[in-house]
Design an enzyme around this catalytic site. Sequence first.
Site, mmCIF file in Angstrom:
data_model
loop_
_atom_site.group_PDB
_atom_site.id
_atom_site.type_symbol
_atom_site.label_atom_id
_atom_site.label_comp_id
_atom_site.label_asym_id
_atom_site.label_seq_id
_atom_site.Cartn_x
_atom_site.Cartn_y
_atom_site.Cartn_z
ATOM 1 N N CYS A 146 -13.574 -47.057 15.363
ATOM 2 C CA CYS A 146 -13.717 -48.271 16.178
ATOM 3 C C CYS A 146 -12.530 -48.438 17.120
ATOM 4 C CB CYS A 146 -13.840 -49.492 15.266
ATOM 5 S SG CYS A 146 -13.974 -51.040 16.188
ATOM 6 N N CYS A 149 -11.329 -52.091 17.479
ATOM 7 C CA CYS A 149 -10.543 -52.591 16.335
ATOM 8 C C CYS A 149 -9.134 -51.996 16.328
ATOM 9 C CB CYS A 149 -11.190 -52.200 15.005
ATOM 10 S SG CYS A 149 -12.964 -52.345 14.960
ATOM 11 N N ASP A 150 -9.026 -50.708 16.612
ATOM 12 C CA ASP A 150 -7.768 -49.996 16.336
ATOM 13 C C ASP A 150 -7.022 -49.512 17.568
ATOM 14 O OD1 ASP A 150 -8.315 -50.296 13.644
ATOM 15 O OD2 ASP A 150 -9.446 -48.436 13.532
#
Length: 319
Positions: A146, A149-150
């Site tokens: 992701c 997200c990261d």
Amino acid sequence: MFNLSGISSSNAAPRHARVLILGAGPAGLSAALYAARAELQPIVLTGTQIGGQAALTHTIENYPGFPEGVGGAELGDLFQKQAERFGATVEFGSAHRVDLSARPFQIETDSGQYTADTLIIATGASPNHLNVPGEAELTGRGVSYCGTCDGWFFKDKKVVVVGGGDSALEEGIFLTRFASSVTIVHRRDTLRAGAILQKRARENPKIDFIWNTVVTEAVGQDKLTGVRLKNLQTGEERLFPTDGLFIFIGHTPNTQMFAGQLEMENGYIKVDERMRTSVAGVFAAGEAADPHFKQVVVSAGMGAAAAIEATRYLQEMAG
Ligand code: NAP
């Protein structure tokens, strides 16, 4: 105490819903909106991710009504608010066992038991893994599924993206906001992604491609330091230093729980044009039942259709 046949009992009495919806992505929350507006007070069990996979997308540019695009998490939030406004209840919890042979249907979750007159399955799909050495051990330590997200953790770092579809290119382009370089490793020399994303990726100075190549190992002790690459045409292998490995190689529908109870094809729940599964009163929508489109707008439409059909089913049952 209520003993669900074949399902372990707990002390709490099960909650009953006329419409129980599994999953809170675009399909589940659209189903909730329609069932709520039919005054059926649906209960939505969120699963692990409110907003579904769409919520993990930074910007969604192809959901109608948002000409400038909309944040994935924001869209999920709007879906939820709209459904709740008409009486849907959204509860945290994941179903882990269902009995679709019983009437009402019986559903066991990590937080208790439910019974339901109709069930709408909108459990979505999960990202596929490469299943190469080092991948599992280094997940969260350089290996990710992701970008939204990261990505922030890879400021001024080098990352590798695996895949040649829309997800790989969309996330690869997003990662150029943070990373100093994004190398897309694809197993063929032709991309599967749509034309607009291909053009954007090819024109982005931070993105380069390695073709006809697969990742055979994620390398590193406590954190990722490189990937082992194998050229499929020459057989040549080499170590490629990188700080991040983002894997976007498709998804598998989250339907294992229904195996043996519903008809499926390649893991996708089979539905007819009215979102009906092989069990009367059970409907499915979104990526759990969609091998073809996998678009937010399609999932939302399938969810709405499933709720309309669930409403009709309940009316017919009531005579
Ligand atoms: P996808 O379209 O199935 O693409 C997966 C990619 O991973 C393919 O390029 C495939 O290679 C590669 N791949 C598969 N298994 C592999 C393996 N073991 N090793 C190396 N490479 C592997 O999946 P996706 O990109 O997640 O997209 C899924 C669906 O969502 C699609 O329908 C897509 O259009 C949609 N989507 C749309 C948008 C958008 O509209 N903006 C954004 C994201 C996703 P091959 O090409 O050789 O098969």
